[in-house]
Design an enzyme around this catalytic site. Structure first.
Site, PDB file in Angstrom:
ATOM      1  CD  GLU A   7     -39.279 -12.672  10.892  1.00  0.00           C
ATOM      2  OE1 GLU A   7     -38.887 -12.120   9.746  1.00  0.00           O
ATOM      3  OE2 GLU A   7     -39.991 -11.611  11.086  1.00  0.00           O
ATOM      4  CG  PHE A  52     -49.404  -2.053  10.902  1.00  0.00           C
ATOM      5  CD1 PHE A  52     -48.800  -1.834   9.937  1.00  0.00           C
ATOM      6  CD2 PHE A  52     -48.592  -1.993  12.007  1.00  0.00           C
ATOM      7  CE1 PHE A  52     -47.540  -1.955   9.174  1.00  0.00           C
ATOM      8  CE2 PHE A  52     -46.812  -3.129  12.314  1.00  0.00           C
ATOM      9  CZ  PHE A  52     -46.846  -2.025  10.387  1.00  0.00           C
ATOM     10  CD  GLN A  53     -45.540  -6.064  11.220  1.00  0.00           C
ATOM     11  OE1 GLN A  53     -45.603  -5.659  12.757  1.00  0.00           O
ATOM     12  NE2 GLN A  53     -44.713  -5.321  11.029  1.00  0.00           N
ATOM     13  CE  LYS A 105     -49.516  -5.621  22.039  1.00  0.00           C
ATOM     14  NZ  LYS A 105     -48.814  -4.634  21.277  1.00  0.00           N
ATOM     15  CG  MET A 116     -28.947 -30.321  -9.215  1.00  0.00           C
ATOM     16  SD  MET A 116     -28.042 -31.614  -9.634  1.00  0.00           S
ATOM     17  CE  MET A 116     -28.475 -33.010  -7.746  1.00  0.00           C
TER      18      MET A 116
END
Lengths: 575, 176
Positions: free
Chosen positions: A51, A113-114, A163, A481
């Protein structure tokens, strides 16, 4: 008469109305209804492999086009993974809209959940965000999100959709008016201030244009060129502003700042009028603020009032859209030109002589070696092929600075770079976003061996779509760097910067079905790059460069910009 | 620093304003928020310790928030600041008259009286209230709830007397 449709479908309708053609995303549990609606919808969904890379790809898309980039993720881990890309866009003022799924509204707060508090988590990562729990609010939220993202000072906006909203049914009525009473844009600039600024510009003996990302965002590159040519003064473009003034323009000095050129920084330091256009006086540009441009008055033009006086007080501030303000400014400058131009002609000539002397004293020149590929040599060769006309996306670190120093950009929106946030792993997915935005064009991504391994899974995305993307790994075996800073400021105690175990990219390329080549000898560099550029489609190159090369000039953190280290190992004091 | 904020009465709006202060590690000393005449808007008064040099920046960044209509620094501006205190004091019979006298001096109302003591309602500027609380403390156990400060500017230009009429934003707001 509007028809009854699902929330997921309404969301798609809104996106179509906003002119969205591509979504970078990754599906998941709560976004299932949205992905189901996309199944037979013409909008293109690009499946990335993480993602975070969806947010970077949307950022790259937006940077390369100026349009709003769109990314999508599911609730919980999907949304939290997007946050780096959101902050990246926040820091660089890049318009993206992130769509995230949220658990069913009744379950919010139940540790479902999630579930994650995406709305709360992304509050400081976005210009604005929305939580949509009622299907009636959906279309307004989406249209407001696009408006906020793209107007004023652009930025990321996130819309979190539960949802049950995706699944619900409602009539879709297009939203024709946006009601945001707290969102006030000042676009035109104060006419009197613009007149005074034009007067000041002509009166200055050592005027200096300091142009930033605002030029690109506002599309004010033509106005910038006109201003610079009218005044005939030296101009620098910051890391975010590269391409705002063509690199081959005779008035363009180079990039200023920590790794800017000697002339660019000395010009800043000695100027008596800084014309600051769409910049934020970032610490990487100014060095020690108290010693920054000590002789200069400042004209600061920016669309965001909060930037005015934030780091450096402005003697003459103008709040407004750069393109509008500068086109008026140019008219004022031209009106005043006949009487004002002769006024300081002698001083201006002396100023140019001085700036040119600095340019000759310490020019930015690539370094070559017969035995090994110098990183500057690589950038020089890339520049030969990109000709100032090709999109180049970079990661963060030494290669980014060398690319900024040696690759030319003769137009805006060619240089894609995570400037403010400095997020490693940006370069490759951002290039993927740009490649989808410009399917006919070659896109180059230059990344370090560190950042490459952060974005590695996207090789699959590149291979799947046969993107015409040349991925060049500048491989020095180090987090260069960080190593440079450890060498210079931590007594060369190299801690956790050696990247051993780098994969064989030819094998890696074979595994993904991407042509790949390891380049080790200086003589191979040009022909191999030419070969890669001549092949349509993806190409992966591992260019083995000198391990211990460092980027110069360098203004040590907290140093004044006229006190650059021009070469290793001892600091060279500069008068 | 005393900041007066006019903002949309929407979920999350409060979080955006406070987030701007907490991200800098500032501790908010008091915060009040309530609906205005226009139910779509809220007025917030924040008391917070901000470095003098940073105050204009904080005000500008707060104004920049999408939900915020107006932000005013009332620290050194002509303004009236008031706070309310609800205070319970345990008062045995022998001190009750004295407590009532003190209450009268401070213009405090008795809102409840019982065998245990009084519940008192005091309003005033925060320093005056602090004195009152200290005095009540000397009479016995007290329990105090403070409302936090509310402030109103006395400068006409800083005062937004009527709610703004909803109007479309600038021209790009109208969708093509």
């Amino acid at each position: 008469m509007s028809q009854l449709m699902s929330g997921a479908r309404i969301l798609l309708e809104c996106l179509v109305r906003e002119g969205v053609d591509t979504i970078f995303g990754y599906p998941g549990g709560v976004t299932l209804p949205f992905y189901d609606a996309m199944y037979d919808h013409p909008i293109r969904h690009v499946l990335v492999r993480h993602e975070e890379n969806a947010s970077f790809a949307a950022s790259g898309y937006a940077r390369a086009t100026g349009k709003v980039g769109v990314c999508c993720a599911t609730s919980g881990p999907g949304a939290t993974n997007l946050t780096t890309g959101l902050v990246d866009c926040m820091m660089d003022s890049i318009p993206i809209v992130a769509l995230t799924g949220q658990v069913t509204s009744k379950l919010i707060g139940s540790d479902a959940f999630q579930e994650a508090d995406t709305f709360g988590i992304t509050r400081p990562c976005t210009k604005h965000n929305f939580l949509v729990k009622d299907i009636k609010d959906l279309s307004a939220a989406i249209h407001e999100a696009f408006y906020i993202a793209s107007s004023g000072r652009p930025g990321p906006v996130l819309v979190d959709v539960t949802k049950d909203v995706f699944l619900g049914q409602a009539h879709y009525a297009p939203v024709n008016e946006i009601h945001l009473p707290g969102y006030k844009l000042v676009l035109d600039g104060h006419a009197g201030q613009i007149r005074r600024a034009a007067q000041m510009m002509w009166e200055a003996k050592r005027p200096y244009v300091y142009a930033g990302g605002g030029i690109i965002h506002s599309g004010a590159h033509e106005e910038l060129r006109e201003l610079v040519e009218t005044l005939d003064c030296p101009a620098v473009c910051t890391l975010m502003g590269l391409g705002g003034l063509p690199s081959n323009h005779r008035n363009f000095i180079s990039m200023p700042g920590m790794h800017g050129s000697y002339a660019a920084n000395m010009g800043m330091y000695e100027s008596d009028l800084l014309i600051a256009l769409g910049v934020r006086f970032d610490d990487r540009v100014t060095g020690r603020l108290a010693a920054f441009a000590p002789h200069a008055k400042v004209i600061h033009i920016d669309i965001d009032p909060a930037e005015i006086g934030k780091n450096r007080a402005a003697d003459l501030p103008i709040v407004g859209d750069l393109k509008r303000v500068m086109s008026k400014m140019n008219r004022n400058l031209k009106e005043l030109a006949p009487q004002m131009r002769p006024l300081n002609a002698g001083a201006r000539k002396a100023w140019w002589d001085q700036v040119n002397a600095w340019r000759e004293q310490h020019p930015l020149l690539p370094v070559f070696s017969d035995d090994e590929i110098k990183p500057q040599h690589l950038m020089h060769e890339v520049d030969r092929l990109t000709k100032g006309e090709t999109i180049v996306s970079v990661d963060v670190g030494q290669h980014q600075m060398w690319a900024a120093q040696f690759i030319r950009f003769n137009a805006p929106r060619l240089w894609l770079c995570s400037g403010g946030l400095g997020s490693m792993g940006f370069g490759f997915p951002a290039a993927i976003g740009a490649a989808f935005a410009h399917p006919g064009k070659t896109v180059v991504a230059i990344v370090g061996d560190g950042g490459f391994q952060m974005a590695l899974p996207e090789l699959a995305t590149m291979a799947n779509h046969g993107l015409n993307l040349k991925l060049i790994v500048m491989n020095n075996g180090f987090l260069g760097m960080v190593r440079q800073w450890q060498e210079l400021f931590h007594n060369n105690r190299l801690s956790a910067v050696e990247l051993s175990g780098f994969p064989n990219v030819e094998h890696l390329g074979a595994a993904y079905g991407i042509p790949a080549k390891i380049i080790t000898r200086p003589t191979e560099l040009r022909p191999e790059l030419e070969r890669a550029f001549s092949i349509e489609g993806p190409f992966l190159m591992d260019v083995r460069v000198t391990h211990n090369e460092n980027v110069y000039p360098m203004v040590p953190a907290g140093g004044a910009i006229n006190e650059m280290l021009l070469a290793p190992p001892q600091p060279v004091p500069v008068e | 620093m005393i900041i007066s904020v006019l903002l949309e009465n929407k979920p999350g709006a409060l979080m955006r304003v406070t987030g701007l202060l907490t991200q800098r590690g500032y501790n908010i000393e008091s915060l009040t928020v309530a609906q205005t005449l226009d139910p779509g808007l809220s007025r917030m008064t924040i008391s917070v310790d901000v470095d003098v040099k940073l105050r204009p920046l904080v005000i500008k960044q707060m104004t920049r928030l999408i939900n915020v209509l107006q932000t005013t620094d009332l620290t050194d501006a002509p303004a009236v600041c008031r706070e309310m205190v609800l205070l319970r004091v345990r008062a045995p019979m022998e001190t009750r008259t004295a407590i009532l006298k003190e209450a009268e001096i401070f213009g405090v109302r008795v809102v409840d009286s019982s065998v245990d003591g009084f519940a008192l309602e005091a309003t005033g500027d925060p320093e005056k209230l602090q004195e009152f609380i200290a005095i009540m403390g000397s009479y016995g156990d007290i329990e105090v709830t403070r409302s936090g400060m509310v402030a109103v500017s006395l400068e006409a230009k800083k005062l937004r007397l009527s709610p703004p009429n909803p109007k479309p934003a600038h021209e790009p707001a109208v969708m093509k």
